[in-house]
Design an enzyme around this catalytic site. Sequence first.
Site, PDB file in Angstrom:
ATOM      1  N   SER A   1      38.459 104.127  19.396  1.00 51.16           N
ATOM      2  CA  SER A   1      38.808 102.817  19.926  1.00 51.16           C
ATOM      3  C   SER A   1      38.567 102.786  21.447  1.00 51.16           C
ATOM      4  O   SER A   1      37.457 103.048  21.891  1.00 51.16           O
ATOM      5  CB  SER A   1      40.265 102.478  19.566  1.00 51.16           C
ATOM      6  OG  SER A   1      40.532 101.113  19.764  1.00 51.16           O
TER       7      SER A   1
ATOM      8  N   GLU B   1      31.782 100.579  15.163  1.00 51.88           N
ATOM      9  CA  GLU B   1      32.946 100.137  14.402  1.00 51.88           C
ATOM     10  C   GLU B   1      33.726  99.190  15.298  1.00 51.88           C
ATOM     11  O   GLU B   1      33.536  99.169  16.502  1.00 51.88           O
ATOM     12  CB  GLU B   1      33.813 101.334  13.992  1.00 51.88           C
ATOM     13  CG  GLU B   1      34.453 102.099  15.141  1.00 51.88           C
ATOM     14  CD  GLU B   1      35.779 101.524  15.610  1.00 51.88           C
ATOM     15  OE1 GLU B   1      36.490 100.893  14.813  1.00 51.88           O
ATOM     16  OE2 GLU B   1      36.098 101.685  16.804  1.00 51.88           O
TER      17      GLU B   1
ATOM     18  N   HIS C   1      38.631 102.005  12.543  1.00 50.45           N
ATOM     19  CA  HIS C   1      40.028 101.596  12.392  1.00 50.45           C
ATOM     20  C   HIS C   1      40.348 101.406  10.906  1.00 50.45           C
ATOM     21  O   HIS C   1      40.733 100.328  10.450  1.00 50.45           O
ATOM     22  CB  HIS C   1      40.280 100.295  13.148  1.00 50.45           C
ATOM     23  CG  HIS C   1      40.277 100.433  14.635  1.00 50.45           C
ATOM     24  ND1 HIS C   1      39.107 100.507  15.368  1.00 50.45           N
ATOM     25  CD2 HIS C   1      41.295 100.499  15.536  1.00 50.45           C
ATOM     26  CE1 HIS C   1      39.410 100.609  16.656  1.00 50.45           C
ATOM     27  NE2 HIS C   1      40.721 100.613  16.778  1.00 50.45           N
TER      28      HIS C   1
END
Length: 299
Positions: free
Chosen positions: A109, A203, A273
């Site tokens: 992230s 992602e 995630h």
Amino acid sequence: MQQANFLKTGDRIRIVSPAGKVPRQKIEAGVELLQKEGFDIRWGEHVFDSHFQFASTDEQRLKDLQEALDDPDCKAIICSRGGYGAIRLVAQLDFSNFRKHPKWLVGFSDITILHARIQQEGFCSIHGAMPGFYLQEEQPTESFAELVKVLRGQAEAISAPAHNFNREGKGQGLLVGGNLSILYSLLGTSLQANTKGNILFIEDLSEYLYHLDRIMHCLKLTGKLEYLHGLIVGGFTEMKDNDSPFGQTAYEIIQAVVQDYDYPVCFDFPAGHIERNLPLVLGANYTLAVGENEAKLYR
């Protein structure tokens, strides 16, 4: 790119919070699993502090991260969580001691920022689960077990089932990428991803579909998608739409933007995630083989 030494029992791992704040109960049990694996865990001074949405002030987060980078006995740094905030620190980091005593950095992230900085230094790092994702229903997750294997140098090939949007083929190159929104934010900076001749992994979480479309077209306009040797599309989770629908899913948006190229593309890869967030060594040389029945990523 260079790799740090793999870990053995008794090696030191430092836990730091370079971005968002995290409650102790969110990660403590996960870190205990690392201790049960025989690692020597050291906590950053400000891991559980709070400064608005951040885990302490910029100065305090920078201090913890810099101490971890400088520690000659530390073999891995695991970030407590993502969130937002690493970009506020990255330009101030000093890697002179890190280059003498390299260590693995683990996270995903917002931690994509730090991965980009470490790759700029010529070292690999690990896009992988953080301590809040090591346990589920009081049992160690696959994401945790596979991360420990990678840290110990026991990484295995990762397989993904066939997907209707996959494009078959085989490509080889350095694995680059991470969170797509972060990669987009780094375009035009010294930390932008070098995608030419490499395999790109992307992602994301909670982005509006129209904004994803904008990001993908921007990557295309900047040439970041043209010379890839492969594209890996991980989880695109909890994506949002407007009252007036965009008309395509996240995967449909990505497929449409890359349809003019001929490199292999793998959708629904187990990273991001999502519950099954398997570790990827960014900066390492991989082969992506996308076949009729499955896709495989291996070193």
